[in-house]
Design a protein around this motif. Structure first.
Motif, mmCIF file in Angstrom:
data_model
loop_
_atom_site.group_PDB
_atom_site.id
_atom_site.type_symbol
_atom_site.label_atom_id
_atom_site.label_comp_id
_atom_site.label_asym_id
_atom_site.label_seq_id
_atom_site.Cartn_x
_atom_site.Cartn_y
_atom_site.Cartn_z
ATOM 1 N N UNK A 58 -3.207 13.386 -1.766
ATOM 2 C CA UNK A 58 -4.039 12.307 -2.301
ATOM 3 C C UNK A 58 -3.541 10.955 -1.791
ATOM 4 N N UNK A 59 -2.237 10.753 -1.805
ATOM 5 C CA UNK A 59 -1.663 9.486 -1.355
ATOM 6 C C UNK A 59 -1.888 9.265 0.136
ATOM 7 N N UNK A 60 -1.918 10.320 0.937
ATOM 8 C CA UNK A 60 -2.118 10.196 2.379
ATOM 9 C C UNK A 60 -3.513 9.670 2.694
ATOM 10 N N UNK A 61 -4.501 10.159 2.001
ATOM 11 C CA UNK A 61 -5.871 9.663 2.214
ATOM 12 C C UNK A 61 -5.931 8.173 1.860
ATOM 13 N N UNK A 64 0.820 -1.211 0.000
ATOM 14 C CA UNK A 64 0.000 0.000 0.000
ATOM 15 C C UNK A 64 0.856 1.265 0.000
ATOM 16 N N UNK A 65 2.017 1.208 0.634
ATOM 17 C CA UNK A 65 2.930 2.353 0.582
ATOM 18 C C UNK A 65 3.439 2.560 -0.831
ATOM 19 N N UNK A 66 3.732 1.454 -1.511
ATOM 20 C CA UNK A 66 4.161 1.548 -2.909
ATOM 21 C C UNK A 66 3.069 2.129 -3.798
ATOM 22 N N UNK A 67 1.817 1.733 -3.555
ATOM 23 C CA UNK A 67 0.704 2.304 -4.317
ATOM 24 C C UNK A 67 0.585 3.798 -4.030
ATOM 25 N N UNK A 68 0.776 4.178 -2.765
ATOM 26 C CA UNK A 68 0.759 5.600 -2.421
ATOM 27 C C UNK A 68 1.900 6.352 -3.096
#
Length: 196
Positions: free
Chosen positions: A130-133, A93-97
């Motif tokens: 956007x990535x934080x949400x 999920x961090x990579x997706x962010x």
């Protein structure tokens, strides 16, 4: 899952708990943002790397520092029985962010032509928002899962409101939840015994 007075808080209590979690998530995230922007600025100005490479390096360093904050401060009371699964999902999920953040930066630099250092920082802020949400929702939902609450004495043996599965009403016994929690605890004890 068993519902009791202790495990079925009111909407106000759930929102208060969520707001506390959001504040702590923000504190850990803010420390990651500071690390992220510091490394990004050093990579761009110190090492003269391209903006996307700088962003990826900065985000990877921030991911590592954020994991420590989330695991050992914010979500320290969450299930830690399967660290391999947790770390795998966290990195996924961090990579997706990171892809979301880098995509916004790449779009602003290569499509919109905003390539000054300050324009790149502004694009990084937009992508990071956007990535934080996305990260908040995915971390709390799939990565740092809550430990099921055990049934309390005197609690009903079944779920108060029966669940509906494919049109059929099903009452799940609370003992299943307790059995799952006991199994998780037993697994942790075995892991600790092997480590000694």
């Amino acid at each position: 899952m068993a519902t009791t007075a202790a495990s079925n808080p009111s909407l106000v209590q759930r929102l208060q708990g969520l707001s506390g979690e959001v504040v702590k998530f923000g504190i850990v995230g803010l420390s990651g943002v500071v690390v992220n922007f510091a490394v990004f600025w050093i990579c761009i100005n110190g090492f003269h790397l391209a903006s996307l490479r700088s962003n990826i390096a900065a985000t990877l360093v921030a991911i590592a520092t954020n994991y420590l904050g989330y695991r050992y401060w914010l979500y320290r009371d969450r299930d830690a029985a399967s660290r391999k699964r947790e770390i795998t999902l966290f990195l996924l999920f961090s990579g997706a962010g990171m892809l979301i953040e880098t995509g916004v930066l790449g779009f602003s630099v290569y499509v919109l032509g905003l390539d000054s250092h300050f324009e790149q920082l502004a694009a990084k802020v937009a992508g990071l928002a956007v990535a934080t949400v996305f990260r908040f929702v995915s971390y709390r939902t799939w990565v740092f899962t809550a430990i099921p609450e055990p049934a309390t004495e005197g609690a009903p043996a079944t779920v108060a409101a029966p669940a509906t599965v494919a049109g059929d009403t099903v009452a799940a016994p609370a003992t299943e939840v307790v059995a799952q929690a006991e199994l998780m605890l037993a697994t942790e004890r075995i892991r600790y015994a092997k480590a000694e």
